[in-house]
Write an enzyme that holds these catalytic residues in place. Structure first.
Site, PDB file in Angstrom:
ATOM      1  N   HIS A 266       0.834  -1.204   0.000  1.00 15.68           N
ATOM      2  CA  HIS A 266       0.000   0.000   0.000  1.00 15.68           C
ATOM      3  C   HIS A 266       0.874   1.263   0.000  1.00 15.68           C
ATOM      4  O   HIS A 266       0.739   2.127  -0.868  1.00 15.68           O
ATOM      5  CB  HIS A 266      -0.911  -0.029   1.235  1.00 15.68           C
ATOM      6  N   GLU A 267       1.778   1.351   0.951  1.00 18.53           N
ATOM      7  CA  GLU A 267       2.632   2.542   1.046  1.00 18.53           C
ATOM      8  C   GLU A 267       3.531   2.642  -0.188  1.00 18.53           C
ATOM      9  O   GLU A 267       3.810   3.734  -0.679  1.00 18.53           O
ATOM     10  CB  GLU A 267       3.460   2.510   2.331  1.00 18.53           C
ATOM     11  N   HIS A 270       1.717   4.483  -2.925  1.00 18.19           N
ATOM     12  CA  HIS A 270       1.836   5.941  -2.767  1.00 18.19           C
ATOM     13  C   HIS A 270       3.207   6.415  -3.266  1.00 18.19           C
ATOM     14  O   HIS A 270       3.327   7.422  -3.961  1.00 18.19           O
ATOM     15  CB  HIS A 270       1.694   6.325  -1.287  1.00 18.19           C
ATOM     16  N   GLU A 296      -5.047   7.394  -3.168  1.00 12.06           N
ATOM     17  CA  GLU A 296      -5.526   6.192  -2.490  1.00 12.06           C
ATOM     18  C   GLU A 296      -5.859   5.105  -3.517  1.00 12.06           C
ATOM     19  O   GLU A 296      -5.735   3.913  -3.243  1.00 12.06           O
ATOM     20  CB  GLU A 296      -6.751   6.566  -1.652  1.00 12.06           C
TER      21      GLU A 296
END
Lengths: 500, 500
Positions: A266-267, A270, A296
């Protein structure tokens, strides 16, 4: 002075402002990742001084004149420069009637609300947060009242701030569609779903093993190592200081290895966005202007659509076995896939699975819509929160700490939460388009994620900061946001997973 | 305006300047401990912008007027405030005739010299550094020429900058005394010293073990954990942002565990000084004004006088055995003590032992005295360096990378090196006084270092930043610097160690 000369002057101010912006950002990063406990107070004061200087730079008469004049006449500016002027003018118009005194009061109100929220959550006592919370809602409405341009309601203005063009009408329809299909799907899973083995999920794994695996995943995603750092912190986040300095943070728990895999992916998503905006965007101060939902979208794309796919789990399974010794020797590839996707209604948004996550967001959306627009008071929130958790997720909330005090957001912003659900929906729609050109899961099964990154770079990252959300998703997929892609994806995936 | 009112205005400027100073410091810290490779360039540019702002704050007409007026008439100021004015006025007088243009040129010359030094060391090619080095010496002399107050020679001015009152006359006598006793002592050791076992010194120890031991040592020294962080970096250092945020960095090498014990104790000594200056010093901007020799005195006090003592090794030996499993099972307490103190002439200052260390400094002192004062040219340095290493230490220097290019210092400053040797001498003299009041090695043998910290806090840290070095050592010990204490200490310790 030509418009290009005006823009050059504006760029010079923004260059200076960026130095302060990055410095404040690094001081914040330092507070979260390095500074000792006793150093926090001084750091906070230093940030306040630098912030005042930053405020001055972007609130001077020269700045206002350049921005408003260029907004009125942008002939001769490049398309990217025009967008920069548009964004800066929007922000200027929204804030121009806020006096320095009110701005200062609001800054204090934010600090107080954050401190009170921390205290209230720790003490599990909503009454500690209540007054500061009510004040903050009041200031939010007051600031919106001062704008020249009016929206239908206060909350419509909040939504438009986070997602240009967003409105209650749009989101009522969006969340209505989610609720209509996710709630019954979840009920079917609970009634008829086959059991899924999860006993191994909390087996302890030494942190150096987890760290090695996190680094491996970030590399796999296609992040440039020379422009990336991975550090640890209490609450994981990703930030950047330009495209050449991107920082992913995570938190390792010995007994939560599998969960950390998805936090990292997830990170890392980003971080990919941050490393891959066009250089021109950075040069002209257009970068980082995408909406939160766009960001997101990418993080959840890597976490869920890719990361939790059977194809990708197939690829990482041998590596995971190699790194963890005998810890998962009795777990098959399929069992790992199923456990990583188990749908289980729970209390905490951050721990929620892909299916129930949007229901957590829905609850927050319904509540903030009501309290920002004055339809309910802050005193009614805890009971309503608990009732909605019972209704949509079937869970009993035992206390406010794991109820309406769980998230930091309401100590600072309203209208942000929908970004998470919108991001998921954008992601599924983009995946649908991407699959026409790329064998996405064939690539994922080989661990070859670079073509996916490059596709996103070409079609998604390249226009995000200079597009409204609607312009963006239409340019990428040929149609406006259509929640059907996301709901079809969920239904197919979870029906198969639970053998419904 | 009363003098107190003037000082309040000055304090306000210094408050603001401190914000920039700390921010620049944190950006530097970030570059060394966090930032990715590609982020360095941007960080350097941001630091330059903040530095310009800091320069402006302390070079305004108001600032100059306040400092010079208060220096001329300080009636009504507290003793600490008077010292602050004295320090600021000194710095102002030294720099006031340097034009902004020259200042900028010098900044560029420093950056270039540092870059060229890095390149030259890596390539083992002194000629790469030569021109930038010569330029820097030229700028150093030019800046001294511009001062109103003249010293006997350029190098006398450099020495006085780092150690108020320092001069060639003083240091010639100091280093002469060191040479006179250390060189023959070393010769006796080489001729008649008993053999010392060192085979176990490079046995690998896992880094988590080393980290745990470092934390233990820092706690033992009496550092406040809530105002301390321990991080890793390429070249260990200690820095602080006020007394509540002190940062020790170290570098773990699997095969260099024992050496890391003393690095940690050394950096911890610096950290103790930083945590324990009086609060008033920080409030009034008097803090951190001790000389480098005073700081080095404390770090070397903990590294050598305490850390390498038989008493302290006796205390940490069981803990070391406990943490390292069987790694040192065949090593006795006495063998560890002896190995930690082995005297062995070598090429590299940073790796030198307690006895030969001062000879490394002596060589640098003799050379920089000569080249700053124009007695030798930069072209003569490599050959002279090698000749002196042969003469004083008996070693052949194989290349300039491990010869005159080994240290960073000459890419930025001249007159700094003597601080290390002076610090050692101050330390032994202070130890002699401390022992009249405290059973220092009795305490060290029990691991009870808090009374030592408290004694230093009361007698040493409490006055350092508001005293000249001579005032300071006289206030603590009752006499001016007397190198005999240090030489007696060395002779006793190494005679016993080597059974001479």
């Amino acid at each position: 002075m030509t418009n290009q000369q005006k823009f050059s002057r504006l760029r010079k101010i923004l260059d200076d402002a960026s130095v302060y912006g990055r410095s404040i950002g690094k001081l914040n990063f330092d507070m979260q990742c390095c500074a000792p406990e006793e150093g926090m107070e001084q750091a906070g004061e230093d940030i306040a001084v630098l912030s005042k200087q930053l405020f001055r730079l972007t609130h001077s008469k020269t700045y206002a004149r350049l921005v408003t004049e260029l907004a009125a006449d942008h002939e001769g500016l490049s398309p990217v420069q025009q967008k920069v002027v548009e964004h800066k003018n929007d922000a200027w118009q929204k804030g121009k009637n806020i006096s320095a005194k009110l701005d200062y009061e609001m800054t204090l109100a934010y600090s107080r609300a954050y401190a009170k929220w921390l205290e209230a959550k720790k003490a599990d006592d909503y009454s500690i947060f209540r007054d500061a919370f009510a004040d903050l809602i009041g200031y939010t409405r007051k600031a919106i009242d001062l704008r020249d341009e009016k929206k239908a309601t206060y909350y419509d203005a909040c939504l438009d701030d986070y997602e240009k063009g967003g409105s209650i009408a749009q989101l009522d329809a969006f969340f209505g569609a989610l609720k209509e299909r996710i709630v019954p799907l979840l009920a079917r899973i609970e009634k008829d779903g086959k059991p899924i083995r999860t006993d191994f999920m909390s087996r302890p794994c030494p942190i150096p093993q987890q760290e090695a695996f996190s680094k491996y995943l970030l590399e796999l995603e296609g992040l440039r190592g020379s422009a990336l750092v991975l550090m640890t912190t209490e609450h994981p986040f990703t930030t950047n200081f330009g495209p050449h300095d991107v920082r992913v943070t995570t938190h390792y728990y010995e007994e939560n290895f599998v969960s950390n895999i998805f936090t990292t992916l997830h990170e890392g998503g980003h971080a990919l966005f941050m490393q891959n905006e066009p250089e021109e965007f950075y040069r002209e101060h257009a970068a980082n202007s995408m909406s939160n939902a766009m960001h997101e979208c990418i993080s959840r794309f890597y976490e869920n659509l890719i990361g939790r796919s059977e194809a990708f789990i197939h690829f990482i399974y041998p590596k995971l076995r190699e790194i963890t010794g005998d810890t998962f020797a009795d777990v098959t590839e399929r069992e790992l896939y199923e456990a990583a996707n188990v749908a289980q209604p729970g209390l905490i948004r951050c721990d929620a699975d892909e299916l129930t996550y949007c229901l957590h967001i829905l609850i927050r959306y319904e509540l903030e819509k009501a309290f920002v627009n004055g339809e309910i008071t802050v005193d009614e929130i805890p009971a309503l929160w608990n009732a909605k958790y019972k209704e949509y997720l079937g869970v009993d909330v035992p206390d406010d700490a794991s109820g309406c005090l769980q998230d930091v957001h309401w100590s600072g912003s309203y209208g942000y939460f929908p970004s998470y659900a919108l991001g998921s929906a954008y992601g599924a729609q983009i995946l649908h388009t991407m699959q026409k050109e790329l064998d996405v899961f064939g690539l994922a099964a080989k661990g070859d994620l670079l073509p996916i990154r490059d596709w996103l770079k070409e079609h998604v990252f390249s226009i995000a900061s200079v597009s409204t959300p609607d312009e963006w998703i239409r340019a990428i997929t040929g149609e406006s946001l259509n929640v059907r892609y996301f709901l079809d994806y969920l239904e197919q995936k979870f029906s198969a997973l639970y053998a419904l």
